[in-house]
Write an enzyme that holds these catalytic residues in place. Structure first.
Site, short mmCIF file in Angstrom:
data_model
loop_
_atom_site.label_atom_id
_atom_site.label_comp_id
_atom_site.label_asym_id
_atom_site.label_seq_id
_atom_site.Cartn_x
_atom_site.Cartn_y
_atom_site.Cartn_z
N CYS A 1 -5.23 -3.25 1.99
CA CYS A 1 -5.20 -3.15 3.35
C CYS A 1 -6.53 -3.23 3.96
O CYS A 1 -7.14 -4.36 4.05
CB CYS A 1 -4.45 -1.88 4.11
SG CYS A 1 -3.43 -2.15 5.70
N GLU B 1 6.65 3.60 33.20
CA GLU B 1 6.93 5.01 33.73
C GLU B 1 6.23 6.20 33.07
O GLU B 1 5.62 6.95 33.97
CB GLU B 1 8.53 5.55 33.44
CG GLU B 1 9.53 4.55 34.08
CD GLU B 1 10.88 4.63 33.79
OE1 GLU B 1 11.77 4.10 34.32
OE2 GLU B 1 11.25 5.39 32.78
N LYS C 1 -9.16 2.51 -2.51
CA LYS C 1 -9.43 1.73 -1.41
C LYS C 1 -10.80 1.95 -0.64
O LYS C 1 -10.83 3.20 -0.83
CB LYS C 1 -8.40 2.17 -0.28
CG LYS C 1 -8.48 1.53 0.94
CD LYS C 1 -7.06 2.08 2.02
CE LYS C 1 -7.05 1.35 3.39
NZ LYS C 1 -5.98 1.82 3.93
N ILE D 1 18.39 -1.31 34.18
CA ILE D 1 17.66 -2.19 32.92
C ILE D 1 17.39 -1.71 31.66
O ILE D 1 17.63 -1.94 30.57
CB ILE D 1 16.68 -3.28 33.54
CG1 ILE D 1 16.36 -4.19 32.45
CG2 ILE D 1 15.48 -2.23 34.07
CD1 ILE D 1 17.28 -5.35 32.73
N GLU E 1 0.88 -1.18 -0.13
CA GLU E 1 0.00 -0.07 0.02
C GLU E 1 0.88 1.35 -0.05
O GLU E 1 1.67 1.49 0.85
CB GLU E 1 -0.79 -0.16 1.15
CG GLU E 1 -1.75 1.15 1.53
CD GLU E 1 -2.56 1.19 2.65
OE1 GLU E 1 -2.23 0.45 3.71
OE2 GLU E 1 -3.64 1.87 2.72
#
Lengths: 603, 603
Positions: free
Chosen positions: A144, A459, A108, A352, A42
């Site tokens: 799509c 967070e 579309k 981390i 697309e």
């Protein structure tokens, strides 16, 4: 028999010339492979989503000029190319380039306007399914979203138009779990319409989205005949035994279906003149067996090998983490490169988040393009400094240590007269984070690097982070990654190798921002084992708090979390872009007002 | 004869209880005034736009509960209340509350999905115009966007349904020049349909939007019979002489119109039972004369006097500046108060942007709620420091002077080993701006103040500003204000008083960021006299650069400006919210990709 090539390509938004050249290369390869039809994703020509570039008339005009250029290069085959069609209004369209000319256009019909999509802002919906007649075969086109609706154009094309082959050009953004659900839907459509379904998807990163590829060829029973890689450019060549489809239709009870719905959609049929081509023979891939009418002939892209492409390893014990890791790696690489950067810088705290961000950056860009900076403060533990250093060494990246104490002292002295008599609080905590952000930005500005933010989704959801501090940057790879998934990515990366760059103590120690003595994340937040599933229910599943409490989570923690979530919307508005990897990311995918007095749980 | 009250109210998004109480007060006042009908703005009950709050089922349920509560309070009159209707899907709707019950619902038919609007994300469009029969009068309802389309529901209601009175509930966001165009359109609709047109608009700030009020009553000839204030809550009471409308229709050639278009829309007609009410007499306002069928009876809101409301003064020689000033003042007040803040802090550089921002903040919140901070550096001129101080004194705000030199030195020393051998450049310039941003945020965090960014639209357009520095803040009042308009606002404020707070030298000196010796904005940018109109053409009118060059602007400056505009999209993604006052603001109104290789002008 029809031979079809699917070119799973990585377009760049706005790079009309570059995208056109890659499409031309794909056409060339397909021609060499004896394909009758070659299909591209697309809006392959413009990149997806082009957003308000669609309001620039020249953008649309040049897209059309490049389409004409491609049409001339379509001699000897039929190419299906996603482009923007202008005809009074704009349409998200697929061009049928046939033997040197533009033979037809499909527009579309189902325009997505939810989640990350705004297609009604730009396009008028098409009104007509399209069937192409080519060498005795009928092909139905769709784009799509069209294929996601039962009863959409594919149904009209197959049932009313008799199309044996359905081709869907797609730009389907990734989130974890999406591929399995999409494959299930596509397989069902193929079986429902007793048709070969060839699905060609975009691949690559674009701002907050990553397109995962995973192009597919399903046979008329819904069996997967061939599949392309995820998170890398790829190429599939299949043959469709059209006669077999007709045979299957004769014996499939659903083919002579009752008229269940309204009358069929208005259908366009375009007859394509035959094309002279050399004879070919079918070569089955070793190990493949003929189950339905779709036969894989070749796969793999000799065309555009991507350096460093590391597709997900489904053999890993945590395939979800492997998939997310591959998605983010591609997103970083494309954001950095498509925006003209080569090097990135990031803060390494020993924690981390920064460890995983650094691994992702190295895998995306190479160690020589990643710079790590450690900025210890009076509150930084020895193990944090040690963990940061050993990560940088294991990854082989440039590493600077710039302690913030002298700068922090200078601010404290400057602010002392105004702050007199007030205790150390969140102002001083944020100040440290902002000193770090300022240092990283100074390095980025001086050397032309892109700053990666190491902030994660947990967070950002609860506002546990500092604007202009750890939340600063040009791109935030973990923006849509929960803390628990950060740990899974870390363990995956250490398992997969090369090496085991993330120190065991980074994985083992309790998370801490280290902005005051002996601080732990759990001083302010529920433990992540509780916080993350509550957030997933509130954000990714859009559930109301009472439903989350009914799932068995402690009422007090759900209330707290929901309040923190809604109160911190203002912070999320100023965060850098980062790639969506869950069903509901912060950003354009989730549009809450900042000014908002609604509280689902009374406090 | 029909007496109608229009309540131009300031809803708060999500504050269902508070909005419902204000609607109940408006109903009470209308009842006291002997009104038959009282109308409130679009989605008055939820606030507009509620965005993804609409995905919270409880939000929709509670909105309905408060509607039922209001229905009970509608005894003795008819109230038209904007709310969210749930019936399988969601509708942007107007409730007809009549004499104690919900008598009918009108559903918005034209859903805007352009510019700042995303209504297809949330709502299904309605399919039926609605005419209410009340005491021998017919009323046609519509919601906002509906009335902007010729041939929309108002036409069906008036022409097919015979409605003499058209009522439009609106939430129409402000931009400069909008009111005149809207008034013209409304007047035309009234004349086209030979109907009284009563338009009630929302007022107040909501994140990046401000709704301007300016509710209107037009007679059946398109004459303005009564108008409400801009940028403040207000209340209009009018009487419609229905018999006069019928008489005018008999002699208006357009009433017996030919059938020009398709057949009429499907029309719902609801008969409302008569309501017992005391007799009333019509009181013309002094000075008003009866021109059409709409007679003003009263205006002005005794109900919700807003402290500090300073509507635009049309007597000013620059009425546009007066209007924009009033719009921003309201936007600041609402953003600050609706988000629970009371005080704001901002940096005062001695320049024009911070001077105007400070004046706006003082007019919005009172001098006692504004704190100014001067952060001179080694590059700050004496006049800048002096101008900042005299502005603060003239406004009577708290003022701190915190020189950044010691902090700047600490950073320089820290970075020296990494920066060794590199010249002073944009890294050091940005560093100074970020030190200031960090100091302001430290004050904001310590004392719970909101930081106002002083960044303007011209700078944001070309990326001439520092992320996390001068671009930092919770709200950016000048975000959509070009530099030349900043000067016009300054001169307006000095003209209007009280006082002439902005020093003459601030107005007279050439703009400078003062981040290196003798820096001027024109070192990096075209002069604003050139830059601003080029930007207006590129951004507000979405014109391609070649069209701007064709307008007579120098090609080289247009090229430069267009390049800077597209290259700095990434910066604009991280700026604070600020209020839209032009036809095209940055933010949700203009959605360009960051990753974007399209260049309209080859470099």
């Amino acid at each position: 028999m029809l031979r079809v090539a699917l070119v799973q390509m990585n377009s760049t938004v706005g790079d009309l010339a570059g995208n056109a050249r890659r499409i031309a290369e794909g056409m060339e390869q397909a021609r060499r492979d004896g394909a009758d039809v070659v299909a591209f994703p697309e809006l392959a020509l413009t990149g997806y989503p082009p957003e308000d570039l669609l309001f620039r008339p020249r953008f649309v005009t040049e897209n059309r000029r490049w389409l004409d250029w491609l049409a001339e290069r379509s001699r000897g085959l039929t190419a299906l190319v996603g482009f923007v069609d202008r005809d009074g209004d704009l349409y998200n369209a697929a061009a049928v380039l046939h033997d040197g000319r533009l033979a037809a256009v499909y527009r579309k019909m189902a325009l997505p306007n939810y989640g990350v999509f705004d297609e009604y802002r730009y396009f008028r919906p098409g009104t007509s399914p399209l069937v192409l007649k080519l060498n005795g075969t009928s092909l139905g086109l769709s784009i799509c979203e069209d294929i996601w609706y039962p009863g959409g154009p594919a149904e009209a094309e197959a049932v009313a138009g008799g199309a044996e082959v359905l081709i869907n050009l797609s730009a389907s953004p990734y989130h974890v779990g999406k591929v399995a659900g999409r494959d299930r839907m596509l397989a069902t459509r193929a079986a429902d319409y007793v048709a070969a379904l060839l699905y060609v998807n975009l691949v690559g990163g674009q701002d907050e989205l990553v397109f995962d590829g995973h192009s597919r060829a399903f046979d008329e029973k819904g069996n997967l005949a061939a599949g392309a890689m995820g998170f890398a450019e790829d190429y599939l060549l299949v043959e469709v035994q059209v006669e077999r489809i007709f045979q299957h239709r004769l014996v499939d009870p659903r083919w002579r279906r009752p008229a269940l719905a309204d009358g069929p959609l208005p259908l366009s049929v375009v007859e394509l003149p035959p094309v002279a081509r050399p004879a070919r023979t079918t070569h089955l891939l070793p190990g493949e067996r003929l189950r339905g009418a779709v036969v894989p002939v070749a796969s793999g892209s000799a065309q555009h090998p991507e350096a460093g492409a590391a597709p997900a390893s489904p053999a890993d014990p945590d395939p979800e983490a492997a998939e997310v890791y591959a998605a983010i790696t591609l997103a970083i690489r494309d954001y950095v490169r498509k925006n003209g950067f080569s090097k990135v810088v990031l803060g390494l705290s020993g924690g981390i988040d920064s460890a995983v961000t650094a691994c992702l950056a190295v895998d995306a860009l190479g160690a020589e393009n990643v710079v790590g900076v450690s900025n210890p403060s009076r509150f930084s533990s020895e193990h944090s400094k040690e963990d940061a250093r050993s990560l940088a060494e294991a990854l082989g990246i440039t590493f600077y240590i710039l302690p913030i104490e002298p700068v922090f002292k200078a601010y404290e002295e400057l602010l002392a007269p105004v702050f007199a008599g007030r205790p150390f609080d969140v102002a001083e905590e944020n100040l440290q984070a902002r000193i770090r952000g300022t240092i990283w930005m100074a390095l980025a500005n001086k050397f032309g690097w892109l700053l990666l933010s190491t902030s994660n989704k947990s967070e950002a959801a609860v506002g546990y982070g500092t604007l202009y501090g750890d939340m600063a940057g040009g791109f935030a790879p973990l923006k849509d990654v929960s803390k628990l998934m950060v740990y899974r990515l870390a363990r995956y990366r250490n398992r997969r190798g090369p090496g085991q760059p993330i120190p065991e103590s980074t994985l083992a120690k309790p998370p801490s921002a280290e902005l005051r003595p002996d601080q732990k994340d759990t001083d302010s937040l529920p433990p992540y084992e509780l916080l993350d599933p509550i957030l997933a229910a509130l954000v990714e599943e859009d559930l109301p708090p009472e439903a989350v409490i009914a799932m068995g989570y402690p009422e007090e923690e759900v209330r707290r979390t929901a309040q923190m979530l809604f109160r911190s919307e203002y912070k999320r508005r100023q965060t850098p872009p980062g790639v969506k990897v869950t069903p509901r990311a912060f950003g354009r995918d989730r549009r809450y007002p900042i000014t908002n007095r609604f509280r689902e749980i009374s406090s």
